[in-house]
Design a protein around this motif. Structure first.
Motif, PDB file in Angstrom:
ATOM      1  N   ASP A 153      32.461  29.932  43.971  1.00  0.00           N
ATOM      2  CA  ASP A 153      33.886  30.270  43.904  1.00  0.00           C
ATOM      3  C   ASP A 153      34.565  29.469  42.790  1.00  0.00           C
ATOM      4  O   ASP A 153      34.243  28.298  42.575  1.00  0.00           O
ATOM      5  CB  ASP A 153      34.596  29.903  45.221  1.00  0.00           C
ATOM      6  N   GLN A 154      35.521  30.101  42.128  1.00  0.00           N
ATOM      7  CA  GLN A 154      36.418  29.427  41.173  1.00  0.00           C
ATOM      8  C   GLN A 154      35.674  28.612  40.120  1.00  0.00           C
ATOM      9  O   GLN A 154      36.048  27.481  39.811  1.00  0.00           O
ATOM     10  CB  GLN A 154      37.397  28.501  41.937  1.00  0.00           C
ATOM     11  N   THR A 155      34.611  29.190  39.574  1.00  0.00           N
ATOM     12  CA  THR A 155      33.793  28.481  38.582  1.00  0.00           C
ATOM     13  C   THR A 155      34.353  28.576  37.167  1.00  0.00           C
ATOM     14  O   THR A 155      34.188  27.660  36.364  1.00  0.00           O
ATOM     15  CB  THR A 155      32.358  29.056  38.581  1.00  0.00           C
ATOM     16  N   ASP A 157      37.232  29.770  33.935  1.00  0.00           N
ATOM     17  CA  ASP A 157      38.628  29.908  33.505  1.00  0.00           C
ATOM     18  C   ASP A 157      38.881  31.259  32.854  1.00  0.00           C
ATOM     19  O   ASP A 157      40.010  31.746  32.840  1.00  0.00           O
ATOM     20  CB  ASP A 157      38.955  28.805  32.480  1.00  0.00           C
ATOM     21  N   LEU A 182      36.538  33.371  39.401  1.00  0.00           N
ATOM     22  CA  LEU A 182      37.579  32.840  38.514  1.00  0.00           C
ATOM     23  C   LEU A 182      38.462  31.877  39.300  1.00  0.00           C
ATOM     24  O   LEU A 182      38.739  32.108  40.468  1.00  0.00           O
ATOM     25  CB  LEU A 182      38.482  33.959  38.007  1.00  0.00           C
ATOM     26  N   ARG A 183      38.933  30.850  38.628  1.00  0.00           N
ATOM     27  CA  ARG A 183      39.914  29.990  39.292  1.00  0.00           C
ATOM     28  C   ARG A 183      41.260  30.722  39.336  1.00  0.00           C
ATOM     29  O   ARG A 183      41.489  31.663  38.554  1.00  0.00           O
ATOM     30  CB  ARG A 183      40.032  28.658  38.566  1.00  0.00           C
ATOM     31  N   ASP A 184      42.144  30.315  40.238  1.00  0.00           N
ATOM     32  CA  ASP A 184      43.470  30.931  40.315  1.00  0.00           C
ATOM     33  C   ASP A 184      44.159  30.763  38.966  1.00  0.00           C
ATOM     34  O   ASP A 184      44.128  29.672  38.388  1.00  0.00           O
ATOM     35  CB  ASP A 184      44.315  30.267  41.410  1.00  0.00           C
ATOM     36  N   GLY A 186      43.149  32.214  36.312  1.00  0.00           N
ATOM     37  CA  GLY A 186      42.159  32.519  35.270  1.00  0.00           C
ATOM     38  C   GLY A 186      42.355  33.924  34.712  1.00  0.00           C
ATOM     39  O   GLY A 186      43.059  34.747  35.278  1.00  0.00           O
ATOM     40  N   LYS A 296      44.236  36.412  37.302  1.00  0.00           N
ATOM     41  CA  LYS A 296      43.952  36.355  38.732  1.00  0.00           C
ATOM     42  C   LYS A 296      45.136  35.760  39.477  1.00  0.00           C
ATOM     43  O   LYS A 296      45.608  34.670  39.146  1.00  0.00           O
ATOM     44  CB  LYS A 296      42.701  35.507  38.999  1.00  0.00           C
ATOM     45  N   ALA A 298      46.979  33.983  42.595  1.00  0.00           N
ATOM     46  CA  ALA A 298      46.576  32.990  43.593  1.00  0.00           C
ATOM     47  C   ALA A 298      46.620  33.579  44.992  1.00  0.00           C
ATOM     48  O   ALA A 298      47.381  34.480  45.259  1.00  0.00           O
ATOM     49  CB  ALA A 298      47.494  31.777  43.508  1.00  0.00           C
TER      50      ALA A 298
END
Ligand code: ZN
Length: 298
Positions: A153-155, A157, A182-184, A186, A296, A298
């Protein structure tokens, strides 16, 4: 060998045929407007298409068997120039960090991004391309489809998918998976043919993207792309028509795949080669593909 599918965007099974090409039907969903091929090759058959020949295939010359890239590697200089511009757009939206290029081909974009300060990784289903990217450019390229690879998860940018989503059997599922890794905040960047472009409307069943009906199984418009991204948890920031850098000679040559295979085009092409202008680089917007940038939520 073939499978029948429901609409990927809304789940309906309610279509009207748009056109038939080489025995395949391109249909439009009457509920949401998504255009797709149905029935189509099963995913395992599609995988077999993406072998070495995909990137150096003379099929593009016979006017019927449209698939793959003509001398993709020989066109490296132009591909890099095209990619540099797209990278600058991504960098307007997100600080440099970790970038994943899905369907990274021979890795030219990843190499460019790495030189620009990104930490990069690629995925690729073609063994030839993955090998090229690893051996020639020393890149970290994982073989397989995105769902096979199970990134945490969230790897990342930024995630790029250029000329990829139209090949993917489950685009909505794929974009949700991109959202997970993707991170929030991203960014995803997608390039794909635009079925509502004037070129597509004007050329109809002569449009190169439709001719690739075996491998292109989805034809998005700006509206259906935006809606698919929204359902996957993204907000679209920008959609524009994708431009591309070509050599003048081959660009003129390619006109024959459209309707301009006339005396004038051929004379101009000969003239350009004679003057040695065929390797002059030009930036062309063929108004046939869209470049989409989305964030993306949040
Ligand atoms: Zn639909």
């Amino acid at each position: 060998m073939l499978e029948t599918v429901r609409c990927n965007l809304c789940g309906a099974d309610d279509t009207i045929p748009v056109m038939e090409i080489d025995g395949f039907y391109i249909v439009r969903c009457r509920q949401c407007g998504l255009v797709y091929v149905n029935p189509r090759y099963r995913p395992e058959i599609l995988q077999e298409i993406y072998t070495e020949t995909y990137y150096d295939h003379d099929g593009i010359n016979n006017g019927l068997e449209f698939f793959g890239y003509e001398n993709y590697v020989a066109d490296e200089e132009n591909i890099r120039a095209t990619f540099a511009k797209r990278l600058r757009t991504i960098e307007r939206y997100v600080p440099r960090g970790r970038l994943l290029d899905i369907g990274c081909a021979t890795g030219f974009f990843l190499d460019l991004a790495r030189n620009g300060g990104w930490e990069v990784m690629g995925t690729e289903v073609s063994a030839f391309s993955a090998h090229y990217a690893r051996e020639k450019l020393g890149l970290d390229v994982r073989m397989g489809t995105l769902s096979d690879l199970h990134f945490a998860d969230q790897t990342f940018d930024a995630v790029t998918m250029w000329d990829v989503i139209e090949h993917v059997p489950d685009p909505l599922g794929e974009l949700k998976e991109v959202g997970r890794i993707l991170r929030d905040g991203g960014i995803i960047s997608i390039i794909t043919p635009d079925v509502d472009s004037w070129v597509a409307r004007w050329l109809g069943n002569r449009w190169e993207e439709f001719r690739r009906v075996r491998e292109h199984i989805y034809f998005f418009s700006r509206r259906t792309m935006t809606e698919t991204l929204r359902k996957a948890g993204f907000e679209v920031l920008k959609i524009e028509s994708a431009d591309k850098v070509f050599y003048l000679g081959p660009a003129l040559h390619r006109l024959k795949y459209y309707t301009w295979d006339g005396v004038l085009t051929r004379a101009t092409t000969r003239f350009v080669y004679k003057l040695g202008l065929d390797r002059v680089r030009i930036n062309v917007n063929p108004f046939t593909k869209m470049a989409v940038y989305a964030r993306k939520q949040a």
